[in-house]
Design a protein around this motif. Structure first.
Motif, PDB file in Angstrom:
ATOM      1  N   GLU A 158      93.143  99.734  56.383  1.00 30.00           N
ATOM      2  CA  GLU A 158      93.922  99.934  57.738  1.00 30.00           C
ATOM      3  C   GLU A 158      93.202  99.916  58.798  1.00 30.00           C
ATOM      4  OE1 GLU A 158      96.292 103.570  57.182  1.00 30.00           O
ATOM      5  OE2 GLU A 158      96.568 103.126  55.144  1.00 30.00           O
ATOM      6  N   GLY A 159      93.947  99.342  60.003  1.00 31.01           N
ATOM      7  CA  GLY A 159      93.614  99.265  61.107  1.00 31.01           C
ATOM      8  C   GLY A 159      94.374  98.735  62.291  1.00 31.01           C
ATOM      9  N   GLU A 160      94.046  98.741  63.340  1.00 32.84           N
ATOM     10  CA  GLU A 160      94.809  97.905  64.594  1.00 32.84           C
ATOM     11  C   GLU A 160      94.029  97.210  65.110  1.00 32.84           C
ATOM     12  OE1 GLU A 160      96.049 101.025  67.187  1.00 32.84           O
ATOM     13  OE2 GLU A 160      96.863 102.391  65.475  1.00 32.84           O
ATOM     14  N   PHE A 161      94.597  95.908  65.811  1.00 36.97           N
ATOM     15  CA  PHE A 161      94.089  94.882  66.315  1.00 36.97           C
ATOM     16  C   PHE A 161      94.842  94.411  67.506  1.00 36.97           C
ATOM     17  CE2 PHE A 161      96.531  92.524  63.298  1.00 36.97           C
ATOM     18  CZ  PHE A 161      97.030  91.395  64.066  1.00 36.97           C
ATOM     19  N   LYS A 162      94.167  93.595  68.593  1.00 35.77           N
ATOM     20  CA  LYS A 162      94.801  93.285  69.627  1.00 35.77           C
ATOM     21  C   LYS A 162      94.338  91.700  69.807  1.00 35.77           C
ATOM     22  CE  LYS A 162      95.496  97.379  72.407  1.00 35.77           C
ATOM     23  NZ  LYS A 162      95.425  98.146  73.527  1.00 35.77           N
ATOM     24  N   GLN A 163      95.138  90.911  70.091  1.00 42.10           N
ATOM     25  CA  GLN A 163      94.576  89.519  70.166  1.00 42.10           C
ATOM     26  C   GLN A 163      94.579  89.336  71.506  1.00 42.10           C
ATOM     27  OE1 GLN A 163      97.032  86.745  68.308  1.00 42.10           O
ATOM     28  NE2 GLN A 163      95.835  85.013  68.527  1.00 42.10           N
ATOM     29  N   LYS A 164      93.221  88.833  71.933  1.00 37.60           N
ATOM     30  CA  LYS A 164      92.963  88.532  73.239  1.00 37.60           C
ATOM     31  C   LYS A 164      92.776  87.147  73.555  1.00 37.60           C
ATOM     32  CE  LYS A 164      90.305  92.657  74.415  1.00 37.60           C
ATOM     33  NZ  LYS A 164      89.118  93.138  74.788  1.00 37.60           N
ATOM     34  N   ASP A 165      93.396  86.623  74.584  1.00 36.37           N
ATOM     35  CA  ASP A 165      93.378  85.163  75.131  1.00 36.37           C
ATOM     36  C   ASP A 165      91.916  84.932  75.633  1.00 36.37           C
ATOM     37  OD1 ASP A 165      95.713  84.867  74.417  1.00 36.37           O
ATOM     38  OD2 ASP A 165      96.619  85.287  76.211  1.00 36.37           O
ATOM     39  N   ASP A 166      91.494  83.569  75.543  1.00 35.08           N
ATOM     40  CA  ASP A 166      90.166  83.308  75.961  1.00 35.08           C
ATOM     41  C   ASP A 166      90.070  82.909  77.380  1.00 35.08           C
ATOM     42  OD1 ASP A 166      89.153  83.083  73.355  1.00 35.08           O
ATOM     43  OD2 ASP A 166      89.618  81.383  72.876  1.00 35.08           O
ATOM     44  N   GLN A 167      90.829  83.618  78.001  1.00 30.88           N
ATOM     45  CA  GLN A 167      90.843  83.300  79.473  1.00 30.88           C
ATOM     46  C   GLN A 167      90.093  84.295  80.324  1.00 30.88           C
ATOM     47  OE1 GLN A 167      94.833  83.110  81.094  1.00 30.88           O
ATOM     48  NE2 GLN A 167      95.261  81.331  79.521  1.00 30.88           N
TER      49      GLN A 167
END
Length: 145
Positions: free
Chosen positions: A136-145
């Motif tokens: 289990e875990g949480e994640f956030k997707q970051k843009d490459d900007q």
């Protein structure tokens, strides 16, 4: 201190030649030479069979994620036994034959393992995951900007 190796070598050669002369006087030179050659051949075959057996045991332990340090130490004892058996001479053949005895190898392994300062456990680089493992875990997707 430099000449200690030379002194040990000459003492070894002296004892080896003395023992060979004693054996050659009792059974004959030709038979003594045949015995030395026969023990080298016999010792090489024994080291080969025991080494392959030890390699099989080591592969089983690696496959089962068990510690195989005893087999590594036993392999080193077999290496020394093979070295002593290939050197021509009766004293080295006797020492090599002694190192081939499994009971002696067990004592060598116990002695070395007791003297080891660090206890290590074998761990494989392959992890064994079961189907019911849940991460289990949480994640956030970051843009490459």
């Amino acid at each position: 201190m430099r000449f200690v190796g030379f002194i040990i070598f000459f003492i070894y050669v002296y004892f080896e030649l003395t023992f060979f002369i004693a054996v050659a006087n009792s059974i004959g030179i030709f038979l003594a030479l045949i015995c030395i050659i026969a023990t080298s051949i016999l010792g090489f075959s024994l080291v080969k069979t025991q080494g392959l057996k030890n390699l099989g045991i080591m592969q089983q332990k690696i496959a089962n994620n068990q510690s195989y340090k005893n087999e590594v130490i036993r392999s080193v004892a077999l290496l020394f036994a093979g070295f002593f058996l290939l050197i021509p001479g009766f004293l080295t053949d006797i020492l090599g034959a002694i190192l081939l005895i499994p009971h002696v190898q067990d004592h060598i392994v116990e002695f070395i393992v007791r003297k080891m300062p660090i206890r290590s456990k074998f761990s494989s680089s392959q992890m064994n995951y079961q189907e019911d493992d849940i991460i289990e875990g949480e994640f956030k997707q970051k843009d490459d900007q």
